[in-house]
Design a protein around this motif. Structure first.
Motif, PDB file in Angstrom:
ATOM      1  N   LYS A 273      36.577  17.980 -13.778  1.00 13.61           N
ATOM      2  CA  LYS A 273      35.652  17.469 -14.781  1.00 13.61           C
ATOM      3  C   LYS A 273      36.107  18.024 -16.124  1.00 13.61           C
ATOM      4  O   LYS A 273      36.315  19.226 -16.266  1.00 13.61           O
ATOM      5  CB  LYS A 273      34.232  17.933 -14.472  1.00 13.61           C
ATOM      6  CG  LYS A 273      33.188  17.541 -15.503  1.00 13.61           C
ATOM      7  CD  LYS A 273      32.581  16.203 -15.210  1.00 13.61           C
ATOM      8  CE  LYS A 273      31.409  15.902 -16.103  1.00 13.61           C
ATOM      9  NZ  LYS A 273      30.770  14.613 -15.795  1.00 13.61           N
ATOM     10  N   VAL A 274      36.266  17.148 -17.125  1.00 16.22           N
ATOM     11  CA  VAL A 274      36.752  17.573 -18.438  1.00 16.22           C
ATOM     12  C   VAL A 274      35.653  17.330 -19.470  1.00 16.22           C
ATOM     13  O   VAL A 274      35.143  16.217 -19.590  1.00 16.22           O
ATOM     14  CB  VAL A 274      38.028  16.819 -18.831  1.00 16.22           C
ATOM     15  CG1 VAL A 274      38.553  17.330 -20.170  1.00 16.22           C
ATOM     16  CG2 VAL A 274      39.104  16.974 -17.754  1.00 16.22           C
ATOM     17  N   LEU A 275      35.291  18.371 -20.223  1.00 17.68           N
ATOM     18  CA  LEU A 275      34.264  18.288 -21.258  1.00 17.68           C
ATOM     19  C   LEU A 275      34.866  18.722 -22.590  1.00 17.68           C
ATOM     20  O   LEU A 275      35.635  19.688 -22.641  1.00 17.68           O
ATOM     21  CB  LEU A 275      33.069  19.175 -20.914  1.00 17.68           C
ATOM     22  CG  LEU A 275      32.408  18.963 -19.548  1.00 17.68           C
ATOM     23  CD1 LEU A 275      31.277  19.959 -19.355  1.00 17.68           C
ATOM     24  CD2 LEU A 275      31.892  17.537 -19.417  1.00 17.68           C
ATOM     25  N   ILE A 276      34.493  18.035 -23.657  1.00 18.64           N
ATOM     26  CA  ILE A 276      35.032  18.316 -24.983  1.00 18.64           C
ATOM     27  C   ILE A 276      34.029  19.147 -25.766  1.00 18.64           C
ATOM     28  O   ILE A 276      32.845  18.817 -25.842  1.00 18.64           O
ATOM     29  CB  ILE A 276      35.337  17.012 -25.732  1.00 18.64           C
ATOM     30  CG1 ILE A 276      36.294  16.141 -24.906  1.00 18.64           C
ATOM     31  CG2 ILE A 276      35.933  17.289 -27.110  1.00 18.64           C
ATOM     32  CD1 ILE A 276      36.438  14.731 -25.427  1.00 18.64           C
ATOM     33  N   ALA A 277      34.488  20.253 -26.364  1.00 15.42           N
ATOM     34  CA  ALA A 277      33.619  21.129 -27.145  1.00 15.42           C
ATOM     35  C   ALA A 277      33.184  20.432 -28.432  1.00 15.42           C
ATOM     36  O   ALA A 277      33.845  19.504 -28.909  1.00 15.42           O
ATOM     37  CB  ALA A 277      34.350  22.428 -27.477  1.00 15.42           C
TER      38      ALA A 277
END
Length: 320
Positions: A273-277
């Motif tokens: 799972k990739v989340l962007i700050a």
């Protein structure tokens, strides 16, 4: 297409008094619910959990310490949430119950319903329902209205002016599949669903050099950086990660091609799972081994974070 507006009253106003967009405080001794300053959630990784409580909970955790920063219960009947349901501060929540579009505001550890809009019903048409509300960058809520899962129309709602009827913005664009080539890769292709200018469900697959398997690599690209760039996680393990475990995909719709750039190296774990700050430069990666952070320049091995040891807070939604 007009729509009926239902206002939830607060304070001492009589019939027709608009609901206050800001969150109310708890009733005092006089039983009056008074408005207070708009609340917001702190920055952190946002989770939702509808398994450990009677009501769906939203929690915010610090990725660098693993600590719980905030929590709030969402209105009853709301079981599933995504990032688009919240405004930029997470002080407002848009959702649909019984075909009505509803707005809730954050008040302490609870989202409290503040306004609702009923879809217009027209002669000769089946029952109309609101579906899929989402906060846009301009602060408005855009929501589809139609019969069942038919395409329907898009309505825009101003959460700061709940007495104003939704504005009709026209028909929903039909989704069409588009396939882009990956230059230099045998059978390399990117599949995306596009409706007007909006892009959905981006994925990529192709053949790794020397492999006899047609789709020997596969990436899902769910994290949007901007109109042309997505972050993608490999669906397979390290021996089938042509562009590492996490890669940045750049789309060139005019030419019909797409290119990859490795962001995180190969990993034995798959389907991260990739989340962007919020700063747009740092990303969080969550896989079966834990939580990690790295930067978009892809200049190093992702660093493991203490949130990895915080148990299972629920389903990660986004980095607020």
């Amino acid at each position: 297409m007009a729509a009926a507006v239902v206002l939830l009253l607060s304070g001492c106003g009589g019939p027709g008094t608009p609901a206050t967009p800001g969150p109310p405080t708890k009733p005092g001794n006089d039983g009056v619910v008074e408005p207070s300053q708009q609340a917001s959630m702190p920055s952190g990784i946002v989770f939702t959990d509808n398994l450990s409580a009677r009501r769906t909970m939203v929690t915010v955790h610090d990725i660098t310490t693993g600590s719980l920063l905030a929590r709030a219960a969402v209105p009853k009947g709301v079981l599933f949430l995504d990032a688009g349901a919240f405004d930029a501060t997470m002080g407002r929540l848009a959702y649909v119950v019984d075909c009505e579009l509803r707005l809730a505001v954050l008040a302490g550890e609870e989202y409290v319903e503040a306004a609702r809009w009923e879809p217009s019903q027209a002669y000769g048409e089946g029952p109309q329902c609101f579906e899929d509300p989402e906060f846009s960058d301009d602060g408005l809520i855009r929501v589809r209205v139609g019969e069942g899962r038919t395409p329907g129309r898009i309505m825009a709602v101003d959460p700061a002016a709940p007495a104003t009827a939704p504005k009709d913005e026209g028909d929903v664009s039909e989704r069409k599949e588009k396939i882009l080539r990956i230059p230099g890769v045998t059978d390399g292709r990117v599949r995306l669903q596009q409706a007007g200018e909006q892009i959905f469900s981006v994925s990529a697959e192709g053949r790794i050099p020397g492999s006899e398997t047609l789709d020997s690599f596969s990436y899902r690209c769910s994290a949007r950086l901007d109109d042309t760039r997505r972050l993608c996680g490999s669906e397979y393990e390290d021996d089938r990660q042509l562009y590492g475990s996490v890669a940045m995909l750049t789309l060139d719709l005019g030419v019909g091609t797409a290119t990859f750039e490795q962001i995180a190296p190969k990993s034995k774990a798959r389907s991260p799972k990739v989340l962007i700050a919020p700063d747009g430069k740092t990303i969080a990666i969550h896989d079966s081994t834990g939580w990690y952070t790295t930067t978009l320049d892809g200049g190093g091995t992702p660093a493991r974070q203490p949130l990895s040891d915080a148990g299972n807070p629920g389903k990660a939604l986004f980095w607020h």
